[in-house]
Enzyme design. Structure first.
Site, PDB file in Angstrom:
ATOM      1  N   LYS A   1     -13.639  79.729  36.150  1.00 59.32           N
ATOM      2  CA  LYS A   1     -13.201  78.599  36.860  1.00 59.32           C
ATOM      3  C   LYS A   1     -14.156  78.213  38.174  1.00 59.32           C
ATOM      4  O   LYS A   1     -14.677  77.181  38.337  1.00 59.32           O
ATOM      5  CB  LYS A   1     -11.581  78.374  37.275  1.00 59.32           C
ATOM      6  CG  LYS A   1     -10.733  78.444  36.300  1.00 59.32           C
ATOM      7  CD  LYS A   1      -9.234  78.653  36.568  1.00 59.32           C
ATOM      8  CE  LYS A   1      -8.449  78.565  35.297  1.00 59.32           C
ATOM      9  NZ  LYS A   1      -7.225  78.961  35.641  1.00 59.32           N
TER      10      LYS A   1
ATOM     11  N   GLN B   1      -3.346  81.024  40.227  1.00 59.70           N
ATOM     12  CA  GLN B   1      -3.524  81.431  38.793  1.00 59.70           C
ATOM     13  C   GLN B   1      -2.056  82.304  38.449  1.00 59.70           C
ATOM     14  O   GLN B   1      -1.776  82.862  39.177  1.00 59.70           O
ATOM     15  CB  GLN B   1      -4.828  82.539  38.886  1.00 59.70           C
ATOM     16  CG  GLN B   1      -4.920  83.163  37.678  1.00 59.70           C
ATOM     17  CD  GLN B   1      -5.677  82.022  36.549  1.00 59.70           C
ATOM     18  OE1 GLN B   1      -6.392  81.224  36.757  1.00 59.70           O
ATOM     19  NE2 GLN B   1      -4.852  82.477  35.424  1.00 59.70           N
TER      20      GLN B   1
ATOM     21  N   ASP C   1      -3.468  71.575  38.088  1.00 57.36           N
ATOM     22  CA  ASP C   1      -3.270  72.147  36.831  1.00 57.36           C
ATOM     23  C   ASP C   1      -2.232  71.392  36.068  1.00 57.36           C
ATOM     24  O   ASP C   1      -1.701  71.606  34.994  1.00 57.36           O
ATOM     25  CB  ASP C   1      -2.572  73.667  37.193  1.00 57.36           C
ATOM     26  CG  ASP C   1      -3.423  74.729  36.843  1.00 57.36           C
ATOM     27  OD1 ASP C   1      -4.128  74.397  36.136  1.00 57.36           O
ATOM     28  OD2 ASP C   1      -3.070  75.861  37.446  1.00 57.36           O
TER      29      ASP C   1
END
Ligand code: NAD
Length: 280
Positions: free
Chosen positions: A52, A96, A119
């Site tokens: 990422k 995460q 997200d």
């Protein structure tokens, strides 16, 4: 022979589009920054986080890294998120997953400002998706829609079967296919006659989490097969939920693993980061 849907090439196209937008924004004095929080050092999470950050660098997005110890308390994590929510220089916040067991994932996801929820996991983002309002889309299913569209696969009017009903993949996938006017069936671990249900599909999206479970017996001749699964086999090679060698000869198009859905998830994260400026 089936067409192999090249997720790597399509994800690069999307990242290049993002890069152009970020360059134009910079010329107007706008800046995009993503905060990436990792708690503990799960090796798979470290690989995802590294990828990422690499994508951010490629696109021109600043990535702010927060590496917290495995022993971090929920309160400590929530207070960092609150600080980032308030920070006007931070456009996106990504935590995460999975998180260590002392931390409740739902509480953490709800703590992120929905305007920074790149997200697309916050209940407000999911609700907006369900009723067709603007908001962040969950990256993996949004990436699959892009893969289909950019490969010339028509969704409208097609029988779409999604195997899996997780909050991250299966459910948002079904809603997005519905939004594209597909006729959608969601199959899961309690579905009777799974093979029969799957064989109805013109577009079969497999997010079952079981290595190579889907063989040609589940696939209608000429169907488009999208494999979301990621597994490492005994020889440390990646494979999906679909038995590629068995299914490829009967379908019209298929995504490989690696190089199919995987790279799209990160590309759509970059897209969401760029879009975040519109919401803020
Ligand atoms: P999950 O375990 O949360 O969900 C799996 C779903 O499959 C469940 O809803 C369950 O009902 C269904 N299922 C399980 N066994 C079944 C069976 N025998 N028959 C029918 N249905 C069954 O998994 P997830 O988070 O949705 O992820 C699915 C897969 O996709 C995993 O392999 C995961 O690693 C992968 N994944 C990939 C990406 C990516 O970027 N490519 C992103 C997220 C997840």
């Amino acid at each position: 022979m089936a067409k192999i849907i090249d997720g790597k090439a399509i994800s690069t196209q999307i990242k290049d589009e993002c890069r152009e937008r970020v360059t134009a924004m910079k010329e107007q004095g706008q800046h995009v920054a993503l905060a990436v929080i990792q708690v503990g050092n799960d090796p798979a999470s470290s690989v995802y986080v590294r990828n990422k950050k690499k994508a951010c660098e490629y696109v021109g997005i600043e990535s702010l890294s927060y590496e917290l110890s495995e022993e971090t308390t929920q309160e400590e994590l929530l207070s960092l998120i609150e600080k980032l929510n308030q920070d006007q220089k931070v456009n996106g916040i990504l935590v995460q997953l999975p998180l260590p067991k002392q931390i409740d994932e739902d509480t953490v996801i709800r703590a992120i400002d929905p305007r920074k929820d790149v997200d697309g996991f916050h209940p407000q983002s999911v609700g907006a998706l369900c009723i067709g309002q603007p908001g962040f889309l969950s990256c993996t299913p949004a990436g699959i829609i892009e893969l289909l569209k950019r490969s010339g696969v028509v969704i409208e009017g097609k029988e779409c079967v999604v195997i899996g009903r997780s909050n991250i993949v299966g459910k948002p996938m079904a809603i997005l296919l519905l939004r594209e006017n597909g006729t959608v069936t969601v199959a899961h671990s309690r579905t009777g006659n799974l093979k029969e249900v799957c064989r109805r599909a013109d577009i079969l999206v497999v997010a079952v989490g079981k290595p190579k479970m889907i063989t040609r017996e589940y696939v209608k001749e000429g169907a488009v097969v999208i494999d979301v699964g990621i597994h490492r086999n005994a020889e440390n090679k990646l494979c999906g939920d679909v038995d590629f060698a068995d299914v490829e000869p009967v379908c019209s198009a298929i995504t490989p693993v690696p190089g199919g859905v995987g790279p799209m998830t990160i590309a759509m994260l970059m897209h969401n980061c760029v879009e975040s400026l519109k919401l803020q």
